[in-house]
Design an enzyme around this catalytic site. Sequence first.
Site, PDB file in Angstrom:
ATOM      1  N   GLY A  27       0.814  -1.218   0.000  1.00 27.92           N
ATOM      2  CA  GLY A  27       0.000   0.000   0.000  1.00 27.92           C
ATOM      3  C   GLY A  27       0.844   1.263   0.000  1.00 27.92           C
TER       4      GLY A  27
ATOM      5  N   GLU B  31      11.261   3.008   5.245  1.00 23.77           N
ATOM      6  CA  GLU B  31      11.126   1.547   5.342  1.00 23.77           C
ATOM      7  C   GLU B  31      12.189   1.016   6.299  1.00 23.77           C
ATOM      8  OE1 GLU B  31       8.953  -0.931   4.475  1.00 23.77           O
ATOM      9  OE2 GLU B  31      10.379  -2.070   5.677  1.00 23.77           O
TER      10      GLU B  31
ATOM     11  N   CYS C  80       4.223  -8.739   1.403  1.00 20.61           N
ATOM     12  CA  CYS C  80       3.852  -9.509   0.207  1.00 20.61           C
ATOM     13  C   CYS C  80       5.087 -10.012  -0.529  1.00 20.61           C
ATOM     14  CB  CYS C  80       2.994  -8.621  -0.693  1.00 20.61           C
ATOM     15  SG  CYS C  80       2.547  -9.419  -2.225  1.00 20.61           S
TER      16      CYS C  80
ATOM     17  N   CYS D  99       2.820 -13.161  -0.025  1.00 19.45           N
ATOM     18  CA  CYS D  99       2.266 -13.726  -1.271  1.00 19.45           C
ATOM     19  C   CYS D  99       3.323 -14.326  -2.195  1.00 19.45           C
ATOM     20  CB  CYS D  99       1.536 -12.650  -2.073  1.00 19.45           C
ATOM     21  SG  CYS D  99       0.952 -11.224  -1.169  1.00 19.45           S
TER      22      CYS D  99
ATOM     23  N   LYS E  76       5.526 -17.305  -0.838  1.00 17.85           N
ATOM     24  CA  LYS E  76       4.581 -18.409  -0.600  1.00 17.85           C
ATOM     25  C   LYS E  76       4.177 -19.062  -1.908  1.00 17.85           C
ATOM     26  CE  LYS E  76       0.361 -17.628  -0.721  1.00 17.85           C
ATOM     27  NZ  LYS E  76      -0.851 -16.847  -0.413  1.00 17.85           N
TER      28      LYS E  76
ATOM     29  N   TYR F  51      11.628  -2.589  -6.680  1.00 23.31           N
ATOM     30  CA  TYR F  51      10.906  -1.613  -5.841  1.00 23.31           C
ATOM     31  C   TYR F  51      11.748  -0.354  -5.617  1.00 23.31           C
ATOM     32  CZ  TYR F  51       6.622  -4.070  -4.869  1.00 23.31           C
ATOM     33  OH  TYR F  51       5.379  -4.630  -5.008  1.00 23.31           O
TER      34      TYR F  51
ATOM     35  N   ALA G  80      10.622   4.620  11.332  1.00 24.37           N
ATOM     36  CA  ALA G  80      10.044   5.963  11.494  1.00 24.37           C
ATOM     37  C   ALA G  80       9.155   6.002  12.734  1.00 24.37           C
ATOM     38  CB  ALA G  80       9.232   6.333  10.259  1.00 24.37           C
TER      39      ALA G  80
ATOM     40  N   TYR H 151      -6.287 -18.913   5.835  1.00 24.40           N
ATOM     41  CA  TYR H 151      -5.706 -19.355   4.569  1.00 24.40           C
ATOM     42  C   TYR H 151      -4.204 -19.602   4.674  1.00 24.40           C
ATOM     43  CZ  TYR H 151      -3.880 -14.668   3.306  1.00 24.40           C
ATOM     44  OH  TYR H 151      -3.180 -13.494   3.277  1.00 24.40           O
TER      45      TYR H 151
ATOM     46  N   GLU I 124      -2.531 -23.081   3.541  1.00 26.64           N
ATOM     47  CA  GLU I 124      -1.541 -23.067   2.457  1.00 26.64           C
ATOM     48  C   GLU I 124      -0.224 -23.699   2.907  1.00 26.64           C
ATOM     49  OE1 GLU I 124      -2.999 -19.129  -0.027  1.00 26.64           O
ATOM     50  OE2 GLU I 124      -1.559 -18.849   1.568  1.00 26.64           O
TER      51      GLU I 124
ATOM     52  N   ARG J  39      -8.821 -25.074  16.164  1.00 26.31           N
ATOM     53  CA  ARG J  39      -9.606 -25.228  17.399  1.00 26.31           C
ATOM     54  C   ARG J  39     -11.106 -25.302  17.150  1.00 26.31           C
ATOM     55  NH1 ARG J  39     -10.921 -19.757  19.117  1.00 26.31           N
ATOM     56  NH2 ARG J  39      -9.951 -18.399  17.591  1.00 26.31           N
TER      57      ARG J  39
ATOM     58  N   ARG K 267     -13.137 -20.305   7.955  1.00 25.01           N
ATOM     59  CA  ARG K 267     -14.397 -19.654   8.330  1.00 25.01           C
ATOM     60  C   ARG K 267     -14.653 -18.472   7.392  1.00 25.01           C
ATOM     61  NH1 ARG K 267     -15.924 -17.167  13.510  1.00 25.01           N
ATOM     62  NH2 ARG K 267     -13.746 -16.683  13.802  1.00 25.01           N
TER      63      ARG K 267
ATOM     64  N   THR L 270      -3.092  -7.948  -0.565  1.00 30.10           N
ATOM     65  CA  THR L 270      -2.285  -6.983  -1.294  1.00 30.10           C
ATOM     66  C   THR L 270      -3.091  -6.109  -2.258  1.00 30.10           C
ATOM     67  OG1 THR L 270      -0.145  -7.988  -1.044  1.00 30.10           O
ATOM     68  CG2 THR L 270      -0.517  -6.895  -3.130  1.00 30.10           C
TER      69      THR L 270
ATOM     70  N   HIS M  99     -13.678 -25.213 -25.049  1.00 27.50           N
ATOM     71  CA  HIS M  99     -13.651 -26.664 -24.917  1.00 27.50           C
ATOM     72  C   HIS M  99     -12.323 -27.226 -25.418  1.00 27.50           C
ATOM     73  CE1 HIS M  99     -15.435 -30.588 -24.466  1.00 27.50           C
ATOM     74  NE2 HIS M  99     -15.010 -30.906 -25.675  1.00 27.50           N
TER      75      HIS M  99
ATOM     76  N   GLU N  42     -15.047 -24.347 -18.489  1.00 29.03           N
ATOM     77  CA  GLU N  42     -16.304 -24.290 -19.250  1.00 29.03           C
ATOM     78  C   GLU N  42     -17.490 -24.785 -18.413  1.00 29.03           C
ATOM     79  OE1 GLU N  42     -16.761 -26.960 -22.682  1.00 29.03           O
ATOM     80  OE2 GLU N  42     -15.156 -28.204 -21.886  1.00 29.03           O
TER      81      GLU N  42
HETATM   82  C1  LIG Z   1       2.333 -15.666   4.617  1.00 34.63           C
HETATM   83  C2  LIG Z   1       1.454 -14.635   3.955  1.00 34.63           C
HETATM   84  C3  LIG Z   1       0.897 -14.903   2.722  1.00 34.63           C
HETATM   85  C4  LIG Z   1       0.103 -13.961   2.093  1.00 34.63           C
HETATM   86  N1  LIG Z   1      -0.441 -14.275   0.883  1.00 34.63           N
HETATM   87  C5  LIG Z   1      -1.207 -13.372   0.235  1.00 34.63           C
HETATM   88  C6  LIG Z   1      -1.742 -13.668  -1.042  1.00 34.63           C
HETATM   89  O1  LIG Z   1      -1.548 -14.747  -1.591  1.00 34.63           O
HETATM   90  N2  LIG Z   1      -2.494 -12.729  -1.657  1.00 34.63           N
HETATM   91  C7  LIG Z   1      -2.735 -11.505  -1.082  1.00 34.63           C
HETATM   92  O2  LIG Z   1      -3.402 -10.665  -1.684  1.00 34.63           O
HETATM   93  N3  LIG Z   1      -2.234 -11.200   0.149  1.00 34.63           N
HETATM   94  C8  LIG Z   1      -1.484 -12.092   0.814  1.00 34.63           C
HETATM   95  N4  LIG Z   1      -0.946 -11.790   2.042  1.00 34.63           N
HETATM   96  C9  LIG Z   1      -1.313 -10.492   2.674  1.00 34.63           C
HETATM   97  C10 LIG Z   1      -0.479  -9.355   2.106  1.00 34.63           C
HETATM   98  O3  LIG Z   1       0.889  -9.666   2.204  1.00 34.63           O
HETATM   99  C11 LIG Z   1      -0.798  -8.079   2.887  1.00 34.63           C
HETATM  100  O4  LIG Z   1      -2.191  -7.870   2.860  1.00 34.63           O
HETATM  101  C12 LIG Z   1      -0.105  -6.866   2.299  1.00 34.63           C
HETATM  102  O5  LIG Z   1       1.284  -7.032   2.269  1.00 34.63           O
HETATM  103  C13 LIG Z   1      -0.462  -5.612   3.105  1.00 34.63           C
HETATM  104  O6  LIG Z   1       0.225  -4.505   2.603  1.00 34.63           O
HETATM  105  P1  LIG Z   1       0.552  -3.261   3.543  1.00 34.63           P
HETATM  106  O7  LIG Z   1       1.075  -2.206   2.631  1.00 34.63           O
HETATM  107  O8  LIG Z   1      -0.618  -2.940   4.383  1.00 34.63           O
HETATM  108  O9  LIG Z   1       1.680  -3.748   4.542  1.00 34.63           O
HETATM  109  P2  LIG Z   1       3.044  -4.498   4.318  1.00 34.63           P
HETATM  110  O10 LIG Z   1       3.166  -5.079   2.969  1.00 34.63           O
HETATM  111  O11 LIG Z   1       3.180  -5.410   5.474  1.00 34.63           O
HETATM  112  O12 LIG Z   1       4.136  -3.347   4.408  1.00 34.63           O
HETATM  113  C14 LIG Z   1       4.378  -2.643   5.586  1.00 34.63           C
HETATM  114  C15 LIG Z   1       5.813  -2.180   5.563  1.00 34.63           C
HETATM  115  O13 LIG Z   1       5.990  -1.203   6.582  1.00 34.63           O
HETATM  116  C16 LIG Z   1       7.267  -1.379   7.174  1.00 34.63           C
HETATM  117  N5  LIG Z   1       7.237  -0.728   8.492  1.00 34.63           N
HETATM  118  C17 LIG Z   1       6.466  -1.094   9.559  1.00 34.63           C
HETATM  119  N6  LIG Z   1       6.649  -0.223  10.583  1.00 34.63           N
HETATM  120  C18 LIG Z   1       7.543   0.698  10.135  1.00 34.63           C
HETATM  121  C19 LIG Z   1       8.106   1.873  10.717  1.00 34.63           C
HETATM  122  N7  LIG Z   1       7.759   2.281  11.945  1.00 34.63           N
HETATM  123  N8  LIG Z   1       9.019   2.570   9.978  1.00 34.63           N
HETATM  124  C20 LIG Z   1       9.364   2.197   8.724  1.00 34.63           C
HETATM  125  N9  LIG Z   1       8.827   1.108   8.119  1.00 34.63           N
HETATM  126  C21 LIG Z   1       7.918   0.377   8.821  1.00 34.63           C
HETATM  127  C22 LIG Z   1       7.410  -2.895   7.221  1.00 34.63           C
HETATM  128  O14 LIG Z   1       8.769  -3.268   7.349  1.00 34.63           O
HETATM  129  C23 LIG Z   1       6.810  -3.290   5.875  1.00 34.63           C
HETATM  130  O15 LIG Z   1       7.785  -3.363   4.862  1.00 34.63           O
HETATM  131  C24 LIG Z   1      -0.133 -12.700   2.710  1.00 34.63           C
HETATM  132  C25 LIG Z   1       0.435 -12.405   3.952  1.00 34.63           C
HETATM  133  C26 LIG Z   1       1.221 -13.364   4.566  1.00 34.63           C
HETATM  134  C27 LIG Z   1       1.833 -13.040   5.903  1.00 34.63           C
END
Ligand SMILES: Cc1cc2nc3c(=O)[nH]c(=O)nc-3n(C[C@H](O)[C@H](O)[C@H](O)COP(=O)(O)OP(=O)(O)OC[C@H]3O[C@@H](n4cnc5c(N)ncnc54)[C@H](O)[C@@H]3O)c2cc1C
Length: 453
Positions: A15, A34, A42, A47, A50, A98, A114, A176, A180, A197, A203, A310, A436, A441
């Site tokens: 995000g 960061e 992700c 994601c 995984k 990135y 931060a 999930y 997985e 549990r 769910r 994500t 087909h 299908e």
């Molecule tokens: C094992 C696993 C599998 C997943 N599989 C999927 C999938 O298949 N499909 C899917 O859509 N989603 C999946 N997700 C969920 C997905 O990864 C998250 O929903 C997504 O990454 C959320 O994005 P975000 O930007 O909110 O946070 P994040 O991607 O978690 O990014 C947050 C960032 O902020 C940084 N940060 C935190 N605090 C600070 C600070 N104080 N100062 C500086 N930096 C900081 C962190 O280091 C991190 O890099 C999975 C998650 C996990 C754990």
Amino acid sequence: MSFDFDLFVIGAGSGGVRAARFAAGFGARVAVAESRYLGGTCVNVGCVPKKLLVYGAHFSEDFEQSAGFGWTIGKPEFDWPTLIANKDREIRRLNGIYRNLLQQSGVELFEGHAKFCDAHTVEICGKRVSAEHILIATGGWPQVPDIPGKEHVITSNEAFHLKELPRRVIVVGGGYIAVEFASIFHGLGADASLLYRRDLFLRGFDRSVREHLRDELQRKGLDLRFNADLARVDKQTDGSLLATLTDGSTIETDCVFHAIGRQPLIEKLGIDNTGVQLDERGFIKVDDGYRTTEPSISAIGDVIGRVQLTPVALAEGMAVARRLFRPEQYRPVDYKTIPTAVFSLPNIGTVGLSEEDARRAGHKLKIFESRFRPMKLTLTASQDMTLMKLVVDAATDRVLGCHMVGPDAGEIIQGIAVALKAGATKQVFDDTIGIHPTAAEEFVTMRNAARSD
Ligand SMILES: Cc1cc2nc3c(=O)[nH]c(=O)nc-3n(C[C@H](O)[C@H](O)[C@H](O)COP(=O)(O)OP(=O)(O)OC[C@H]3O[C@@H](n4cnc5c(N)ncnc54)[C@H](O)[C@@H]3O)c2cc1C
């Protein structure tokens, strides 16, 4: 008042990076902090790695099935360190992408943790930076159970960096990520048990999907234990672990993996120095436009605990960038009809309402359901069954939900999600010519309702 930046983003995950890049593209002066890894959960521990492990785990079935097509191969050997090293190399490549994306967008990157000093100022590695707007996009962190022996328990964060594939694994959880990882470990050859549990995992998903996946996983030999929970973990003298369940039974294992949920990552963020409040679940409280209770601060993604995926964090990031810097283009994120997949083996793909939710919402329903052995398996010994299901509103004929368990379910449901978003009726599905021979299908050839209200 003058600020160093128009927008300061905390967290370069899904995000945060999206919001920063879009805002910079709109002409704003943007910085992002960061503390750990570019690309966030992700890319680094979610994601992407995984899905690479899921691909790796699938080969065990591919090797077996190839015999039916005339292939003879020796006994396949699997090497975990090779998979992990290759996965790490790919993630380093993505981290670099990135970094370049941020640079090319003109976003300034601060590498460090931060912390808020006030509603317009953050501190990173001793340096204070001010911004008119600050966006919290710090994501989430796995919860660890408070049980004796919790130091022997790993979470998804550590699972991606295990030195070797454990011979025996217990995965605890019913979401999930748990399902997985149980599939991954089992597919790679470990003896995997899944403890949950409650009476059935996943769910919120459609009941037919949950039951079908349970039956498929059990038939493949995964040890599923419902109404079971972990009470303690003890390290034994030979280095193995003894897991004691709440009913007193024990399981010897080499690894206990907890996937019981994720909490918002707000530790040491200094939100007490601002007016940002948390909701009753502990996530950051925001309104429909992602404004927190502090006017200059917004929050998106996992840290607000809406839909922790994500693509949702990306959409929220884009929405905030537009609201702040291109208000005329602002559109709220539509949380209805979000498609999603579970990359268990077999996969689940799902979009729209489950049968149970549709009924709870007061719809009278027609349910179309098909279970079949996919064509690809007809020359093999595999007895895997695919499930496809349509939940249709009996009054309007609108397709409310579409669910699948089977190969490539995520790929198939992504396309169908467009149809559901456009409000397709069952008649539109029926009028669509199939491709087909495919499994997909079946979604446009189910003619007789399995049951109707
Ligand atoms: C094992 C696993 C599998 C997943 N599989 C999927 C999938 O298949 N499909 C899917 O859509 N989603 C999946 N997700 C969920 C997905 O990864 C998250 O929903 C997504 O990454 C959320 O994005 P975000 O930007 O909110 O946070 P994040 O991607 O978690 O990014 C947050 C960032 O902020 C940084 N940060 C935190 N605090 C600070 C600070 N104080 N100062 C500086 N930096 C900081 C962190 O280091 C991190 O890099 C999975 C998650 C996990 C754990």
